[in-house]
Design an enzyme around this catalytic site. Sequence first.
Site, PDB file in Angstrom:
ATOM      1  N   GLN A 129       0.844  -1.197   0.000  1.00 14.62           N
ATOM      2  CA  GLN A 129       0.000   0.000   0.000  1.00 14.62           C
ATOM      3  C   GLN A 129       0.882   1.251   0.000  1.00 14.62           C
ATOM      4  O   GLN A 129       1.589   1.502   0.984  1.00 14.62           O
ATOM      5  CB  GLN A 129      -0.859  -0.036   1.272  1.00 14.62           C
ATOM      6  N   GLY A 130       0.819   2.019  -1.080  1.00 14.27           N
ATOM      7  CA  GLY A 130       1.677   3.202  -1.201  1.00 14.27           C
ATOM      8  C   GLY A 130       0.894   4.489  -0.966  1.00 14.27           C
ATOM      9  O   GLY A 130       0.596   5.223  -1.917  1.00 14.27           O
ATOM     10  N   GLU A 247      -9.686  -1.185   5.705  1.00 20.39           N
ATOM     11  CA  GLU A 247      -8.531  -1.482   6.562  1.00 20.39           C
ATOM     12  C   GLU A 247      -8.917  -1.378   8.030  1.00 20.39           C
ATOM     13  O   GLU A 247      -8.462  -2.151   8.862  1.00 20.39           O
ATOM     14  CB  GLU A 247      -7.389  -0.499   6.249  1.00 20.39           C
ATOM     15  N   GLU A 368      -4.659   9.707  17.888  1.00 14.26           N
ATOM     16  CA  GLU A 368      -5.089  11.116  17.928  1.00 14.26           C
ATOM     17  C   GLU A 368      -6.060  11.387  16.772  1.00 14.26           C
ATOM     18  O   GLU A 368      -7.064  12.077  16.944  1.00 14.26           O
ATOM     19  CB  GLU A 368      -3.876  12.056  17.819  1.00 14.26           C
TER      20      GLU A 368
HETATM   21  C1  LIG Z   1       4.117  -0.583  11.383  1.00 17.89           C
HETATM   22  C2  LIG Z   1       3.622   0.420  10.380  1.00 17.89           C
HETATM   23  C3  LIG Z   1       3.257  -0.022   9.118  1.00 17.89           C
HETATM   24  C4  LIG Z   1       2.810   0.913   8.163  1.00 17.89           C
HETATM   25  N1  LIG Z   1       2.495   0.448   6.906  1.00 17.89           N
HETATM   26  C5  LIG Z   1       2.123   1.353   5.957  1.00 17.89           C
HETATM   27  C6  LIG Z   1       1.881   0.923   4.612  1.00 17.89           C
HETATM   28  O1  LIG Z   1       1.989  -0.269   4.283  1.00 17.89           O
HETATM   29  N2  LIG Z   1       1.542   1.844   3.684  1.00 17.89           N
HETATM   30  C7  LIG Z   1       1.408   3.165   3.992  1.00 17.89           C
HETATM   31  O2  LIG Z   1       1.058   3.948   3.112  1.00 17.89           O
HETATM   32  N3  LIG Z   1       1.651   3.611   5.258  1.00 17.89           N
HETATM   33  C8  LIG Z   1       2.004   2.732   6.235  1.00 17.89           C
HETATM   34  N4  LIG Z   1       2.277   3.174   7.523  1.00 17.89           N
HETATM   35  C9  LIG Z   1       2.227   4.604   7.792  1.00 17.89           C
HETATM   36  C10 LIG Z   1       1.093   5.060   8.695  1.00 17.89           C
HETATM   37  O3  LIG Z   1      -0.116   5.081   8.002  1.00 17.89           O
HETATM   38  C11 LIG Z   1       1.506   6.455   9.221  1.00 17.89           C
HETATM   39  O4  LIG Z   1       2.617   6.264  10.067  1.00 17.89           O
HETATM   40  C12 LIG Z   1       0.395   7.121   9.983  1.00 17.89           C
HETATM   41  O5  LIG Z   1      -0.655   7.478   9.117  1.00 17.89           O
HETATM   42  C13 LIG Z   1       0.899   8.379  10.727  1.00 17.89           C
HETATM   43  O6  LIG Z   1       1.568   9.230   9.849  1.00 17.89           O
HETATM   44  P1  LIG Z   1       3.067   9.746  10.172  1.00 17.89           P
HETATM   45  O7  LIG Z   1       3.900   8.588  10.548  1.00 17.89           O
HETATM   46  O8  LIG Z   1       3.489  10.578   9.016  1.00 17.89           O
HETATM   47  O9  LIG Z   1       2.919  10.651  11.480  1.00 17.89           O
HETATM   48  P2  LIG Z   1       2.399  12.155  11.527  1.00 17.89           P
HETATM   49  O10 LIG Z   1       1.168  12.282  10.705  1.00 17.89           O
HETATM   50  O11 LIG Z   1       3.540  13.068  11.243  1.00 17.89           O
HETATM   51  O12 LIG Z   1       1.981  12.271  13.047  1.00 17.89           O
HETATM   52  C14 LIG Z   1       2.926  12.497  14.100  1.00 17.89           C
HETATM   53  C15 LIG Z   1       2.151  12.648  15.402  1.00 17.89           C
HETATM   54  O13 LIG Z   1       1.297  13.808  15.330  1.00 17.89           O
HETATM   55  C16 LIG Z   1      -0.053  13.447  15.604  1.00 17.89           C
HETATM   56  N5  LIG Z   1      -0.961  14.228  14.751  1.00 17.89           N
HETATM   57  C17 LIG Z   1      -0.838  14.431  13.417  1.00 17.89           C
HETATM   58  N6  LIG Z   1      -1.870  15.183  12.977  1.00 17.89           N
HETATM   59  C18 LIG Z   1      -2.664  15.440  14.043  1.00 17.89           C
HETATM   60  C19 LIG Z   1      -3.893  16.144  14.230  1.00 17.89           C
HETATM   61  N7  LIG Z   1      -4.512  16.726  13.200  1.00 17.89           N
HETATM   62  N8  LIG Z   1      -4.422  16.195  15.476  1.00 17.89           N
HETATM   63  C20 LIG Z   1      -3.801  15.598  16.526  1.00 17.89           C
HETATM   64  N9  LIG Z   1      -2.634  14.917  16.414  1.00 17.89           N
HETATM   65  C21 LIG Z   1      -2.075  14.824  15.194  1.00 17.89           C
HETATM   66  C22 LIG Z   1      -0.127  11.970  15.255  1.00 17.89           C
HETATM   67  O14 LIG Z   1      -1.168  11.336  15.964  1.00 17.89           O
HETATM   68  C23 LIG Z   1       1.235  11.465  15.707  1.00 17.89           C
HETATM   69  O15 LIG Z   1       1.246  11.236  17.081  1.00 17.89           O
HETATM   70  C24 LIG Z   1       2.722   2.280   8.494  1.00 17.89           C
HETATM   71  C25 LIG Z   1       3.093   2.710   9.768  1.00 17.89           C
HETATM   72  C26 LIG Z   1       3.548   1.797  10.706  1.00 17.89           C
HETATM   73  C27 LIG Z   1       3.944   2.306  12.062  1.00 17.89           C
END
Ligand SMILES: Cc1cc2nc3c(=O)[nH]c(=O)nc-3n(C[C@H](O)[C@H](O)[C@H](O)COP(=O)(O)OP(=O)(O)OC[C@H]3O[C@@H](n4cnc5c(N)ncnc54)[C@H](O)[C@@H]3O)c2cc1C
Length: 383
Positions: A129-130, A247, A368
């Site tokens: 999933q990209g 999902e 969150e």
């Molecule tokens: C084990 C694992 C597998 C994954 N697999 C995939 C995959 O196969 N394909 C894919 O596309 N993605 C994948 N992901 C990515 C996952 O979807 C993202 O990590 C997730 O959506 C959070 O985005 P971020 O890591 O950029 O954190 P950010 O969005 O930068 O968030 C950082 C922090 O800020 C908080 N935050 C952000 N915005 C808000 C808001 N508006 N209000 C309150 N708090 C907020 C978040 O809750 C978090 O604590 C995976 C992640 C993990 C950990």
Amino acid sequence: MRFTPQDEEFRTEVREWLKANLTGPFAGLRGAGGPGREHERPAERLAWNRHLAAAGWTCLGWPAEYGGRGAPLAQQVIFHEEYARAGAPARISIVGEELLGPTLIAFGTPDQKKRFLPPIKAVTELWCQGYSEPGAGSDLAAIATRADRDADDWVITGQKVWTSLAHLSDWCFVLARTEPGSKRSHGLSYLLVPMRQPGVTVRPIRQLTGTSEFNEVFFDGARTAAANVVGAPGDGWRIAKATLAIERGAAMLGQQVGFRRELDNLLDAARRTEAGADPLLRDKLARAWIGLEVIRAYALDTLGGDDDTEASVLKILWSRWHKQLGELAMDVQGAESAITRGEPYDLDEWQRLFLFSRADTIYGGSDEIQRNIIASRALGLPR
Ligand SMILES: Cc1cc2nc3c(=O)[nH]c(=O)nc-3n(C[C@H](O)[C@H](O)[C@H](O)COP(=O)(O)OP(=O)(O)OC[C@H]3O[C@@H](n4cnc5c(N)ncnc54)[C@H](O)[C@@H]3O)c2cc1C
């Protein structure tokens, strides 16, 4: 959810098939794979997954015309329960089977269904999933990966991150900006992109567990056919959200059932050590047991519904519960839990659970973000 006598017959059928088939070359695979353990025996798990497929035990919920069994939800629940109870290895085909397949069934063209569904069902093509990018996670609409039309192709340039199992995948469903200058959720498309081509580079990311199950994926002039867009070009946001709803819904079921086995193993460990006599730990273990009963009841009560606030409640319930189970496992093991057996990353199952479950409150939408959804949609609070 109530199980009928026919459902119970189905349960016996699943149980007996697993008992008869998790033998011979597959006997050693019990408990292998899953979150934090995807590095375990991928080739053998792939063979097992194909064996499951050949016997008709993949894609149970898909309609029969697409190669599924059209199994009602109750029987899908039963299958996942029995699968986890038997300790069968985590399926490697999960992204295609649980996420892309249902999305294509709902939104794909007849040609796309014909081309892509059979290899998902047979486990001959694996998917990843990209969506996420370095600047677009929770704020997914900030996607910067671009796809431009060049004759009969889309040409893709950009970077994805945290792409689970990309290193094993043949294809990726990619959310990319196809309308130059478009903003936020407008002008995005949902593209099906082959991974094994010169324009795609997959770089593993080493995790807290010492293993690498997700990756950075770089698209540098990667190509896919113009026809490989799901929904209309520019309509990708709607399709991407539909995949996310899948999902956060039924697809989580198998994973939750696996939690039961982890809790049972932890309770066994507590019974065998002094930890089981510690009043505070006993209290926490009882709470964990109650917590899982609540999750199961809520999951069964809401499964199959299309209310995203219910899906958010369930995500918060299970992710926090599982993270606390990891912490509790460390408490039960006591001071020894802080020491690895040999090499720095020679982790036991509890250490791996503790470390990997930190991710549960992040992936599939962080806690969150789930609370934001509940606050605005269920409680009607201003954004
Ligand atoms: C084990 C694992 C597998 C994954 N697999 C995939 C995959 O196969 N394909 C894919 O596309 N993605 C994948 N992901 C990515 C996952 O979807 C993202 O990590 C997730 O959506 C959070 O985005 P971020 O890591 O950029 O954190 P950010 O969005 O930068 O968030 C950082 C922090 O800020 C908080 N935050 C952000 N915005 C808000 C808001 N508006 N209000 C309150 N708090 C907020 C978040 O809750 C978090 O604590 C995976 C992640 C993990 C950990």
